[in-house]
Design an enzyme around this catalytic site. Sequence first.
Site, PDB file in Angstrom:
ATOM      1  N   SER A  79       0.912  -1.428   0.370  1.00 14.59           N
ATOM      2  CA  SER A  79      -0.292   0.150   0.332  1.00 14.59           C
ATOM      3  C   SER A  79       0.836   1.270   0.498  1.00 14.59           C
ATOM      4  CB  SER A  79      -0.866   0.173   0.889  1.00 14.59           C
ATOM      5  OG  SER A  79      -1.647   1.476   1.172  1.00 14.59           O
ATOM      6  N   GLN A 117       0.984  -0.022  -4.888  1.00 17.19           N
ATOM      7  CA  GLN A 117      -0.802   0.217  -5.039  1.00 17.19           C
ATOM      8  C   GLN A 117      -0.360   1.769  -4.344  1.00 17.19           C
ATOM      9  OE1 GLN A 117      -2.360   1.036  -1.729  1.00 17.19           O
ATOM     10  NE2 GLN A 117      -3.898   2.364  -3.064  1.00 17.19           N
ATOM     11  N   TYR A 177      -2.049   5.338  -4.014  1.00 21.76           N
ATOM     12  CA  TYR A 177      -3.435   6.615  -3.637  1.00 21.76           C
ATOM     13  C   TYR A 177      -2.685   7.204  -4.528  1.00 21.76           C
ATOM     14  CZ  TYR A 177      -6.271   2.977  -0.306  1.00 21.76           C
ATOM     15  OH  TYR A 177      -6.502   2.729   0.309  1.00 21.76           O
ATOM     16  N   THR A 230      -5.784   2.824  -7.150  1.00 21.01           N
ATOM     17  CA  THR A 230      -6.555   2.497  -6.631  1.00 21.01           C
ATOM     18  C   THR A 230      -7.949   4.019  -6.750  1.00 21.01           C
ATOM     19  OG1 THR A 230      -5.840   1.328  -4.254  1.00 21.01           O
ATOM     20  CG2 THR A 230      -8.067   2.397  -3.837  1.00 21.01           C
ATOM     21  N   LYS A 243      -7.772  -0.601  -9.597  1.00 22.53           N
ATOM     22  CA  LYS A 243      -8.238  -1.648  -8.871  1.00 22.53           C
ATOM     23  C   LYS A 243      -9.554  -0.738  -8.854  1.00 22.53           C
ATOM     24  CE  LYS A 243      -7.298  -3.215  -4.200  1.00 22.53           C
ATOM     25  NZ  LYS A 243      -7.982  -2.579  -2.761  1.00 22.53           N
ATOM     26  N   HIS A 264     -13.280  -3.346  -2.057  1.00 23.31           N
ATOM     27  CA  HIS A 264     -12.439  -2.423  -1.092  1.00 23.31           C
ATOM     28  C   HIS A 264     -12.668  -3.630   0.190  1.00 23.31           C
ATOM     29  CE1 HIS A 264      -9.158   0.787   0.055  1.00 23.31           C
ATOM     30  NE2 HIS A 264      -9.800   0.557   1.074  1.00 23.31           N
TER      31      HIS A 264
HETATM   32  C1  FNR Z   1      -7.490  -1.925   2.781  1.00 19.26           C
HETATM   33  N1  FNR Z   1      -7.895  -2.128   1.253  1.00 19.26           N
HETATM   34  C2  FNR Z   1      -6.445  -1.147   1.145  1.00 19.26           C
HETATM   35  N2  FNR Z   1      -7.308  -0.861  -0.446  1.00 19.26           N
HETATM   36  C3  FNR Z   1      -6.212  -0.311  -0.818  1.00 19.26           C
HETATM   37  O1  FNR Z   1      -5.876  -0.378  -2.047  1.00 19.26           O
HETATM   38  N3  FNR Z   1      -4.977   0.024  -0.621  1.00 19.26           N
HETATM   39  C4  FNR Z   1      -5.271  -0.135   1.044  1.00 19.26           C
HETATM   40  O2  FNR Z   1      -3.752   1.635   0.952  1.00 19.26           O
HETATM   41  C5  FNR Z   1      -5.865  -0.420   1.513  1.00 19.26           C
HETATM   42  N4  FNR Z   1      -5.913  -0.428   2.816  1.00 19.26           N
HETATM   43  C6  FNR Z   1      -6.816  -0.940   3.711  1.00 19.26           C
HETATM   44  C7  FNR Z   1      -6.779  -1.159   4.924  1.00 19.26           C
HETATM   45  C8  FNR Z   1      -7.722  -2.193   5.488  1.00 19.26           C
HETATM   46  C9  FNR Z   1      -6.820  -2.853   6.921  1.00 19.26           C
HETATM   47  C10 FNR Z   1      -8.370  -3.143   4.727  1.00 19.26           C
HETATM   48  C11 FNR Z   1      -8.953  -4.818   5.477  1.00 19.26           C
HETATM   49  C12 FNR Z   1      -8.658  -3.140   3.636  1.00 19.26           C
HETATM   50  C13 FNR Z   1      -8.511  -2.954   0.337  1.00 19.26           C
HETATM   51  C14 FNR Z   1      -7.932  -3.873   0.668  1.00 19.26           C
HETATM   52  O3  FNR Z   1      -7.163  -3.567   0.151  1.00 19.26           O
HETATM   53  C15 FNR Z   1      -8.545  -5.023  -0.062  1.00 19.26           C
HETATM   54  O4  FNR Z   1      -9.258  -4.716  -1.337  1.00 19.26           O
HETATM   55  C16 FNR Z   1      -9.957  -5.323   1.124  1.00 19.26           C
HETATM   56  O5  FNR Z   1      -9.237  -5.713   2.156  1.00 19.26           O
HETATM   57  C17 FNR Z   1     -10.331  -7.082   0.064  1.00 19.26           C
HETATM   58  O6  FNR Z   1     -11.182  -7.832   1.194  1.00 19.26           O
HETATM   59  P1  FNR Z   1     -11.206  -8.717   1.755  1.00 19.26           P
HETATM   60  O7  FNR Z   1     -10.287  -9.563   1.465  1.00 19.26           O
HETATM   61  O8  FNR Z   1     -10.444  -7.726   3.363  1.00 19.26           O
HETATM   62  O9  FNR Z   1     -12.713  -9.080   2.137  1.00 19.26           O
END
Ligand code: FNR
Length: 381
Positions: free
Chosen positions: A121, A143, A145, A171, A250, A274
């Site tokens: 991330s 990834q 932002y 993302t 994403k 997400h």
């Molecule tokens: C995320 N996700 C996420 N996505 C992204 O593109 N950059 C990020 O920094 C983050 N940070 C983040 C923090 C936390 C605590 C969670 C739980 C999720 C989303 C992540 O990449 C992903 O899309 C989801 O977590 C997928 O779903 P599941 O497997 O958690 O159900």
Amino acid sequence: LELYLGALSGTLPPHPFDHAELEANALAALPPELRTYVAGGSGTEGTQRANVSAFERWALVPRMLNAHAERDLSIELFGKALTSPLLMAPVGVVGLCTPDQHGDIHAAEVSAATGVPLIGSTLMSDPLEDVVVATGDTPAWFQLYTPKNRELAASLVSRAEAAGYDAIVITLDTWVPGWRPRDLASGNFPQLRGKALANYTSDPVFQEMTGPDPDPSTVVFTWAGTFGNPLTWDDLPWLRSLTSLPILLKGICHPDDARRAIDEGVDGIYCSNHGGRQADGGGAALDWLPGVVDAVDGRAPVVFDSGVRTGADVVKAIALGATAVAVGRPYVYGLALGGVPGGVHVIRSLQAEADLIMGVDGYPTLSDLTRDALVDQHRRS
Ligand code: FNR
């Protein structure tokens, strides 16, 4: 059999195999402000629950007398051979989820140990350069932002490319933080407490924005001022110009968005909501996957995440057309509970269960897993 036999000789694996138990134990091990942040989702968390329950809609039909002692779960992604179709999704606070606050490095170590690529991330607790070193020979993606400040965006991408990341994941659904009641109520947002900002504080462009030796509040306010660029299609050529690495988008869920992204030169589609953390009321990400796959029509890989909890889920997402499947919360829980061995346990369990199901159900390779392998239980009369 190895695992069952291990129990006989007293070498039980120390971590749960059941997701609910893993989650409960991991959350108990985390500090309270991380519990709600990691486990929670947006609004009523209906989308988050739907992500998980959507897998039950699909039933894998067993085929017999097609037993193969060895299954082949390997794929090739952007020219790199992988032993399984799994990826570790970007999780911005994973750095905070181990007691030493180096969870990003430890996630990278899980990746090195399992061969499952980590998507690091933007919101890391260690600089992206240090994290990629810990991934060893396993491919890694970065990834983004996208910051409002274009120079800073360019700097982050070129640092990732120089450091050796193999692809950039942009993302799209997080230019504002999600409406997450569990955290809204307490104003709980780790970056606003100055956490997981290592990729900013180590960046020369960001350092110019803050001036020398900034105090913590300057760092936080500068970050808050530049985080979250609401991207449009007009930004794609600029983003493309930042790197020669493959770019994946994403958050794509609509077939028209997937088709247009490929038409405009994007290299991969990442279908995801997400993990239900951004917009509630949206339905399960899995329900959007077939439409996205059809729209992409084999022109690019399709990565899927949101709600994957078991090896069976991995198999079903592949049968619905995903090229690769990412997990988010599960590996974070593994790390929180058991450090690197805990993370490895989660990843290996997903691989082993997927492999076993493909074996028992008579689908020995990933290409055997087509939509014909599934029955849509909703359509059954
Ligand atoms: C995320 N996700 C996420 N996505 C992204 O593109 N950059 C990020 O920094 C983050 N940070 C983040 C923090 C936390 C605590 C969670 C739980 C999720 C989303 C992540 O990449 C992903 O899309 C989801 O977590 C997928 O779903 P599941 O497997 O958690 O159900």
